[in-house]
Scaffold this motif. Structure first.
Motif, PDB file in Angstrom:
ATOM      1  N   ASP A  49       0.832  -1.200   0.000  1.00 10.49           N
ATOM      2  CA  ASP A  49       0.000   0.000   0.000  1.00 10.49           C
ATOM      3  C   ASP A  49       0.866   1.249   0.000  1.00 10.49           C
ATOM      4  OD1 ASP A  49      -2.632   1.380   0.414  1.00 10.49           O
ATOM      5  OD2 ASP A  49      -1.457   2.192   2.081  1.00 10.49           O
ATOM      6  N   PHE A 196      -2.063  -1.333  13.980  1.00 10.37           N
ATOM      7  CA  PHE A 196      -1.470  -1.282  15.331  1.00 10.37           C
ATOM      8  C   PHE A 196      -1.766   0.052  16.013  1.00 10.37           C
ATOM      9  CE2 PHE A 196       1.962  -4.190  13.414  1.00 10.37           C
ATOM     10  CZ  PHE A 196       1.338  -5.345  13.875  1.00 10.37           C
ATOM     11  N   SER A 198      -1.108   2.920  14.656  1.00 11.13           N
ATOM     12  CA  SER A 198       0.043   3.756  14.269  1.00 11.13           C
ATOM     13  C   SER A 198       1.081   3.691  15.380  1.00 11.13           C
ATOM     14  CB  SER A 198      -0.405   5.170  13.927  1.00 11.13           C
ATOM     15  OG  SER A 198       0.075   5.519  12.650  1.00 11.13           O
ATOM     16  N   THR A 243       6.036  -1.533   8.655  1.00  7.72           N
ATOM     17  CA  THR A 243       7.259  -1.608   9.436  1.00  7.72           C
ATOM     18  C   THR A 243       8.452  -1.310   8.540  1.00  7.72           C
ATOM     19  OG1 THR A 243       8.691  -2.933  10.856  1.00  7.72           O
ATOM     20  CG2 THR A 243       7.523  -4.120   9.110  1.00  7.72           C
ATOM     21  N   HIS A 248      10.401  -7.236  12.261  1.00  7.85           N
ATOM     22  CA  HIS A 248       8.985  -6.934  12.476  1.00  7.85           C
ATOM     23  C   HIS A 248       8.148  -7.432  11.303  1.00  7.85           C
ATOM     24  CE1 HIS A 248       9.872  -3.466  15.538  1.00  7.85           C
ATOM     25  NE2 HIS A 248      10.117  -4.674  16.014  1.00  7.85           N
TER      26      HIS A 248
HETATM   27  P1  NAP Z   1       0.627   0.801  11.938  1.00  6.63           P
HETATM   28  O1  NAP Z   1       0.901  -0.178  10.880  1.00  6.63           O
HETATM   29  O2  NAP Z   1      -0.593   0.664  12.762  1.00  6.63           O
HETATM   30  O3  NAP Z   1       1.843   0.892  12.947  1.00  6.63           O
HETATM   31  C1  NAP Z   1       3.141   1.196  12.527  1.00  6.63           C
HETATM   32  C2  NAP Z   1       4.011   1.244  13.762  1.00  6.63           C
HETATM   33  O4  NAP Z   1       4.105  -0.067  14.339  1.00  6.63           O
HETATM   34  C3  NAP Z   1       5.421   1.669  13.437  1.00  6.63           C
HETATM   35  O5  NAP Z   1       5.860   2.477  14.511  1.00  6.63           O
HETATM   36  C4  NAP Z   1       6.198   0.362  13.384  1.00  6.63           C
HETATM   37  O6  NAP Z   1       7.529   0.584  13.773  1.00  6.63           O
HETATM   38  C5  NAP Z   1       5.479  -0.448  14.433  1.00  6.63           C
HETATM   39  N1  NAP Z   1       5.539  -1.881  14.176  1.00  6.63           N
HETATM   40  C6  NAP Z   1       5.132  -2.549  13.069  1.00  6.63           C
HETATM   41  N2  NAP Z   1       5.286  -3.870  13.217  1.00  6.63           N
HETATM   42  C7  NAP Z   1       5.815  -4.057  14.462  1.00  6.63           C
HETATM   43  C8  NAP Z   1       6.201  -5.198  15.199  1.00  6.63           C
HETATM   44  N3  NAP Z   1       6.044  -6.429  14.709  1.00  6.63           N
HETATM   45  N4  NAP Z   1       6.718  -5.009  16.464  1.00  6.63           N
HETATM   46  C9  NAP Z   1       6.850  -3.761  16.979  1.00  6.63           C
HETATM   47  N5  NAP Z   1       6.505  -2.634  16.306  1.00  6.63           N
HETATM   48  C10 NAP Z   1       5.996  -2.782  15.067  1.00  6.63           C
HETATM   49  O7  NAP Z   1       0.612   2.309  11.357  1.00  6.63           O
HETATM   50  P2  NAP Z   1       0.429   3.077  10.010  1.00  6.63           P
HETATM   51  O8  NAP Z   1       1.696   3.192   9.292  1.00  6.63           O
HETATM   52  O9  NAP Z   1      -0.299   4.311  10.392  1.00  6.63           O
HETATM   53  O10 NAP Z   1      -0.602   2.213   9.142  1.00  6.63           O
HETATM   54  C11 NAP Z   1      -0.203   1.200   8.247  1.00  6.63           C
HETATM   55  C12 NAP Z   1      -0.360   1.627   6.805  1.00  6.63           C
HETATM   56  O11 NAP Z   1      -1.705   1.981   6.496  1.00  6.63           O
HETATM   57  C13 NAP Z   1       0.421   2.907   6.430  1.00  6.63           C
HETATM   58  O12 NAP Z   1       1.801   2.682   6.325  1.00  6.63           O
HETATM   59  C14 NAP Z   1      -0.265   3.297   5.149  1.00  6.63           C
HETATM   60  O13 NAP Z   1       0.195   2.505   4.075  1.00  6.63           O
HETATM   61  C15 NAP Z   1      -1.726   2.975   5.484  1.00  6.63           C
HETATM   62  N6  NAP Z   1      -2.456   4.164   5.982  1.00  6.63           N
HETATM   63  C16 NAP Z   1      -3.481   4.643   5.198  1.00  6.63           C
HETATM   64  C17 NAP Z   1      -4.184   5.763   5.618  1.00  6.63           C
HETATM   65  C18 NAP Z   1      -5.300   6.285   4.741  1.00  6.63           C
HETATM   66  O14 NAP Z   1      -5.784   7.386   5.006  1.00  6.63           O
HETATM   67  N7  NAP Z   1      -5.713   5.551   3.748  1.00  6.63           N
HETATM   68  C19 NAP Z   1      -3.887   6.402   6.827  1.00  6.63           C
HETATM   69  C20 NAP Z   1      -2.858   5.871   7.617  1.00  6.63           C
HETATM   70  C21 NAP Z   1      -2.176   4.745   7.186  1.00  6.63           C
HETATM   71  P3  NAP Z   1       8.769  -0.086  12.969  1.00  6.63           P
HETATM   72  O15 NAP Z   1       8.760   0.521  11.589  1.00  6.63           O
HETATM   73  O16 NAP Z   1       9.942   0.309  13.784  1.00  6.63           O
HETATM   74  O17 NAP Z   1       8.526  -1.554  12.956  1.00  6.63           O
END
Ligand code: NAP
Length: 284
Positions: A49, A196, A198, A243, A248
């Motif tokens: 994504d 998670f 965020s 990640t 991770h």
């Molecule tokens: P998330 O996936 O909920 O969380 C990311 C956080 O979790 C980072 O700090 C990451 O750190 C940590 N993490 C991931 N796997 C881990 C593990 N196994 N153990 C410990 N920590 C871990 O947050 P997000 O980036 O907000 O959401 C995911 C994706 O959704 C985004 O990247 C984006 O592609 C999409 N998104 C879309 C929208 C929209 O409006 N459509 C909005 C927000 C997000 P590390 O990198 O250090 O592992």
């Protein structure tokens, strides 16, 4: 990795994919993130994504580096147009720019990132033009609650909405009451972003975090794997954790290969209650 049909597209897509928002911006960090994405892909998280917004195009470029290293057709790539670009012509141009950064001829799904001021009809028509021109296989939306989704569906002529990407994690379960059943009935994939929370995952010092860890230990899994598995318990739901670390990515990819018992699901449900029906969908 378990797959399921991506909405009514009929394409089998892994239930877990990978986000690319807020990846490191420096060259060493990007190399690490690329390694993490590739490790995730090797473990089946081939749904990637991205969006023109992420790192102002750098995330798409990084996904492009990965695409160049992998067999053709292996990855399921989703990108998004910013609402401020989502006029009929602006959407076409934004898609062309994204494809250039990705080094790809075609996206798998192109989404409107969130609803902005351009009329939905105009953006949906632009998305259909892009399918007709072979620039994307499918179209979708993000951050749409039921009413907006219905309007987007009505605005489409030839195509159908493949997915709705929404905020969905243990602390934000508003999607479950109306939106998820609606998507399931309509054959629209519900893609959970920020699965998670965020940066706000409940740690073991909090009662909910302790529960996740306890359930995880019973399955040889981590609390995060339990959280992802909980979100994936409903048919038609996909999740895209982000990640930048290889270990991770490996951990996240192994979140789909076990089952939670009904009692465990009920305990998680009590510890992280869904809000009352009618609560608007959140976003970040
Ligand atoms: P998330 O996936 O909920 O969380 C990311 C956080 O979790 C980072 O700090 C990451 O750190 C940590 N993490 C991931 N796997 C881990 C593990 N196994 N153990 C410990 N920590 C871990 O947050 P997000 O980036 O907000 O959401 C995911 C994706 O959704 C985004 O990247 C984006 O592609 C999409 N998104 C879309 C929208 C929209 O409006 N459509 C909005 C927000 C997000 P590390 O990198 O250090 O592992």
């Amino acid at each position: 990795m378990r797959t399921q049909p991506f909405g009514a597209t009929g394409v089998a897509v892994p239930v877990l994919g990978q986000g690319t928002w807020q990846l490191p911006a420096d060259e060493a960090g990007e190399r690490g993130a690329l390694e993490a994405l590739e490790a995730g892909v090797e473990r089946g998280m081939t749904h990637l994504d991205t969006a023109e917004m992420y790192g102002r195009g750098r995330a798409e470029e990084l996904v492009g580096r990965l695409l160049a290293r992998r067999p053709r057709g292996e990855l399921f790539v989703v990108s998004k147009v910013l609402p401020s670009n989502a006029s009929r012509e602006g959407t076409r141009r934004a898609c062309e720019r994204s494809l250039r950064r990705l080094g790809a001829e075609r996206l798998d799904v192109y989404l409107l990132h969130w609803r902005g001021s351009y009329p939905l009809e105009e953006t949906m028509r632009a998305l259909e033009d892009l399918v007709a021109a072979g620039k994307t296989r499918f179209v979708g939306v993000s951050n749409f609650d039921v009413d907006d989704l219905k309007e987007a569906q009505r605005a489409l002529g030839r195509e159908r909405i493949a997915c709705n990407q929404v905020l969905y994690h243990l602390g934000a379960r508003a999607a479950e009451s109306e939106l998820l059943p609606y998507c399931q009935r309509e054959g629209i994939a519900l893609v959970a972003y920020s699965p998670f929370g965020s940066g706000d995952f409940p740690d073991e010092r909090r009662p909910g975090g302790a529960l996740l860890a306890r359930i995880g230990r019973a399955h040889g899994k981590s609390a995060r794997q339990v959280a992802l598995r909980f979100l994936l318990r409903s048919p038609g739901v996909f999740a895209i954790p982000k990640t930048a670390r290889r270990e991770h990515a490996e951990e996240n990819a192994a979140a789909a290969d076990f089952d939670l018992s009904d009692d465990e699901v009920a305990a998680i449900d009590r510890a992280f209650p869904a809000p009352p029906a009618g609560t608007p969908l959140g976003s970040i």
